[in-house]
Design a protein around this motif. Sequence first.
Motif, PDB file in Angstrom:
ATOM      1  N   GLU A 187      51.198  66.909  46.164  1.00 53.48           N
ATOM      2  CA  GLU A 187      51.945  67.697  45.172  1.00 53.48           C
ATOM      3  C   GLU A 187      53.438  67.492  45.416  1.00 53.48           C
ATOM      4  O   GLU A 187      53.853  67.210  46.542  1.00 53.48           O
ATOM      5  CB  GLU A 187      51.577  69.193  45.285  1.00 53.48           C
ATOM      6  CG  GLU A 187      52.170  70.098  44.202  1.00 53.48           C
ATOM      7  CD  GLU A 187      51.866  69.664  42.773  1.00 53.48           C
ATOM      8  OE1 GLU A 187      52.556  68.742  42.285  1.00 53.48           O
ATOM      9  OE2 GLU A 187      50.957  70.251  42.144  1.00 53.48           O
ATOM     10  N   THR A 188      54.222  67.597  44.337  1.00 52.72           N
ATOM     11  CA  THR A 188      55.681  67.541  44.460  1.00 52.72           C
ATOM     12  C   THR A 188      56.306  68.709  43.694  1.00 52.72           C
ATOM     13  O   THR A 188      55.699  69.248  42.761  1.00 52.72           O
ATOM     14  CB  THR A 188      56.260  66.218  43.897  1.00 52.72           C
ATOM     15  OG1 THR A 188      55.987  66.149  42.494  1.00 52.72           O
ATOM     16  CG2 THR A 188      55.680  64.998  44.592  1.00 52.72           C
ATOM     17  N   LEU A 226      60.200  70.331  42.155  1.00 48.38           N
ATOM     18  CA  LEU A 226      61.604  70.104  41.837  1.00 48.38           C
ATOM     19  C   LEU A 226      62.203  71.425  41.361  1.00 48.38           C
ATOM     20  O   LEU A 226      61.535  72.173  40.628  1.00 48.38           O
ATOM     21  CB  LEU A 226      61.726  69.053  40.722  1.00 48.38           C
ATOM     22  CG  LEU A 226      63.133  68.620  40.357  1.00 48.38           C
ATOM     23  CD1 LEU A 226      63.748  67.756  41.460  1.00 48.38           C
ATOM     24  CD2 LEU A 226      63.117  67.834  39.044  1.00 48.38           C
ATOM     25  N   MET A 262      63.736  78.826  41.192  1.00 48.62           N
ATOM     26  CA  MET A 262      62.324  78.555  40.886  1.00 48.62           C
ATOM     27  C   MET A 262      62.028  77.055  40.951  1.00 48.62           C
ATOM     28  O   MET A 262      62.828  76.241  40.544  1.00 48.62           O
ATOM     29  CB  MET A 262      61.999  79.070  39.469  1.00 48.62           C
ATOM     30  CG  MET A 262      61.912  80.566  39.361  1.00 48.62           C
ATOM     31  SD  MET A 262      60.548  81.264  40.342  1.00 48.62           S
ATOM     32  CE  MET A 262      59.111  80.631  39.447  1.00 48.62           C
ATOM     33  N   LYS A 263      60.849  76.745  41.449  1.00 51.10           N
ATOM     34  CA  LYS A 263      60.464  75.340  41.574  1.00 51.10           C
ATOM     35  C   LYS A 263      59.338  75.015  40.592  1.00 51.10           C
ATOM     36  O   LYS A 263      58.452  75.813  40.361  1.00 51.10           O
ATOM     37  CB  LYS A 263      60.012  75.038  43.001  1.00 51.10           C
ATOM     38  CG  LYS A 263      61.173  75.120  43.998  1.00 51.10           C
ATOM     39  CD  LYS A 263      60.875  74.463  45.307  1.00 51.10           C
ATOM     40  CE  LYS A 263      62.079  74.512  46.232  1.00 51.10           C
ATOM     41  NZ  LYS A 263      62.996  73.377  46.046  1.00 51.10           N
ATOM     42  N   LYS A 264      59.415  73.824  40.049  1.00 45.17           N
ATOM     43  CA  LYS A 264      58.405  73.370  39.099  1.00 45.17           C
ATOM     44  C   LYS A 264      57.509  72.335  39.784  1.00 45.17           C
ATOM     45  O   LYS A 264      58.006  71.418  40.425  1.00 45.17           O
ATOM     46  CB  LYS A 264      59.110  72.738  37.902  1.00 45.17           C
ATOM     47  CG  LYS A 264      58.178  72.366  36.755  1.00 45.17           C
ATOM     48  CD  LYS A 264      58.992  71.843  35.574  1.00 45.17           C
ATOM     49  CE  LYS A 264      58.102  71.222  34.514  1.00 45.17           C
ATOM     50  NZ  LYS A 264      57.178  72.175  33.876  1.00 45.17           N
ATOM     51  N   GLN A 265      56.208  72.486  39.661  1.00 44.33           N
ATOM     52  CA  GLN A 265      55.290  71.505  40.228  1.00 44.33           C
ATOM     53  C   GLN A 265      55.208  70.290  39.301  1.00 44.33           C
ATOM     54  O   GLN A 265      54.982  70.445  38.096  1.00 44.33           O
ATOM     55  CB  GLN A 265      53.891  72.114  40.394  1.00 44.33           C
ATOM     56  CG  GLN A 265      53.841  73.119  41.539  1.00 44.33           C
ATOM     57  CD  GLN A 265      52.470  73.756  41.717  1.00 44.33           C
ATOM     58  OE1 GLN A 265      52.354  74.984  41.751  1.00 44.33           O
ATOM     59  NE2 GLN A 265      51.440  72.949  41.841  1.00 44.33           N
ATOM     60  N   LEU A 266      55.414  69.121  39.862  1.00 40.27           N
ATOM     61  CA  LEU A 266      55.411  67.895  39.055  1.00 40.27           C
ATOM     62  C   LEU A 266      54.138  67.075  39.237  1.00 40.27           C
ATOM     63  O   LEU A 266      53.989  66.017  38.629  1.00 40.27           O
ATOM     64  CB  LEU A 266      56.625  67.027  39.406  1.00 40.27           C
ATOM     65  CG  LEU A 266      58.006  67.641  39.178  1.00 40.27           C
ATOM     66  CD1 LEU A 266      59.085  66.628  39.525  1.00 40.27           C
ATOM     67  CD2 LEU A 266      58.181  68.118  37.741  1.00 40.27           C
ATOM     68  N   GLY A 267      53.241  67.542  40.111  1.00 37.92           N
ATOM     69  CA  GLY A 267      52.033  66.746  40.395  1.00 37.92           C
ATOM     70  C   GLY A 267      52.298  65.739  41.503  1.00 37.92           C
ATOM     71  O   GLY A 267      53.403  65.665  42.037  1.00 37.92           O
ATOM     72  N   PRO A 268      51.290  64.952  41.841  1.00 42.44           N
ATOM     73  CA  PRO A 268      51.432  63.991  42.948  1.00 42.44           C
ATOM     74  C   PRO A 268      52.174  62.724  42.512  1.00 42.44           C
ATOM     75  O   PRO A 268      51.565  61.801  42.008  1.00 42.44           O
ATOM     76  CB  PRO A 268      49.983  63.670  43.347  1.00 42.44           C
ATOM     77  CG  PRO A 268      49.092  64.351  42.359  1.00 42.44           C
ATOM     78  CD  PRO A 268      49.924  64.976  41.286  1.00 42.44           C
TER      79      PRO A 268
END
Lengths: 191, 191
Positions: free
Chosen positions: A139-140, A142, B1-7
Amino acid sequence: MKKQLGPLDLLFPAPVMLVVSGIGDNANIMTVVWGSIVSGKPPTIGIAVHKNRYSLQLIRENKEFTVNIPSKDIVSQADYCGLVSGNKTNKFMDTGLTAIDGSIVKTPLIKECPYNMECKVTQEVEVGDWILVLGEIVETYLDENKLVQPKRISPDYAQIQPLSYFGNAREYRSIGEKCGEAFSIGKSIKR
Amino acid sequence: MKKQLGPLDLLFPAPVMLVVSGIGDNANIMTVVWGSIVSGKPPTIGIAVHKNRYSLQLIRENKEFTVNIPSKDIVSQADYCGLVSGNKTNKFMDTGLTAIDGSIVKTPLIKECPYNMECKVTQEVEVGDWILVLGEIVETYLDENKLVQPKRISPDYAQIQPLSYFGNAREYRSIGEKCGEAFSIGKSIKR
């Protein structure tokens, strides 16, 4: 004319990464500049860690780590995490950086770093005195306000202000000007 | 806040490298941005090469390669070498870049690149669809007029103007301002 410098361990620029290992109160931060994506499918990162490093023990215990990209605002904290061992002090407390939970691994992320990766160890490769730890990026993250979506989802690099490391001179540098679009500017050259 | 971008397979900045493989008229140039030093002793570099790449055949045949760091002056040539396959064209001829002899390996260096490394393959690691090729760095070269020796021998980075690659946005960027001395600026933080 070219001057021979001998067999140097020098490649530039290098990304400045804060690698977190360990869980809960044991979480530790290590500065790493030797690392790269090593596979797109599955997305995998490799980081080179000296055999004697305390963080290597923690990575081996939990089979996971996180990679956190500092901005130039926290260059002192980033450098500090490469100066002292987590065996002797708590670098989260020393630097004031904040450990926050991810969603997949138990190892925390660093809140102040605008980009973060959760990684699960898949392989270890011994290379001389170093261990190349390979981790699948599961997972990443931003910072929500640092995202642009021109053609494809991407960090807004000018806003993030990531650090680069330039070896031997021991320089941290900030991001430079854009000087070309990849997979595009080269089309001006014909076979 | 952080947004998950997926792998994502995204780490920044990445170094822009022109990897040469093959000998004589067969010498080919491949653009690589996934690579890092992986050991200081012996000095070793790792480069990630997709299994289908023509250059992988040449590296395997000769068990050696060279890594050449382009300056921003040749960003178009650098990008071009990532757009087309050496199976179909001669990229030295297309770009006008000059192959010159090193001293240890038979694979040529690129004259126009201010920094060059000669590498002998020591290991291959399979990671998904990629092969991580590890090479011991047996010699390095720097343009004679781009050397500084303040405390230790180092390239003059501001003069070299190496490229960085920033993924997803597909940006090549030039070198930024110095914003700290490594192993030093962190000393301002106390335990």
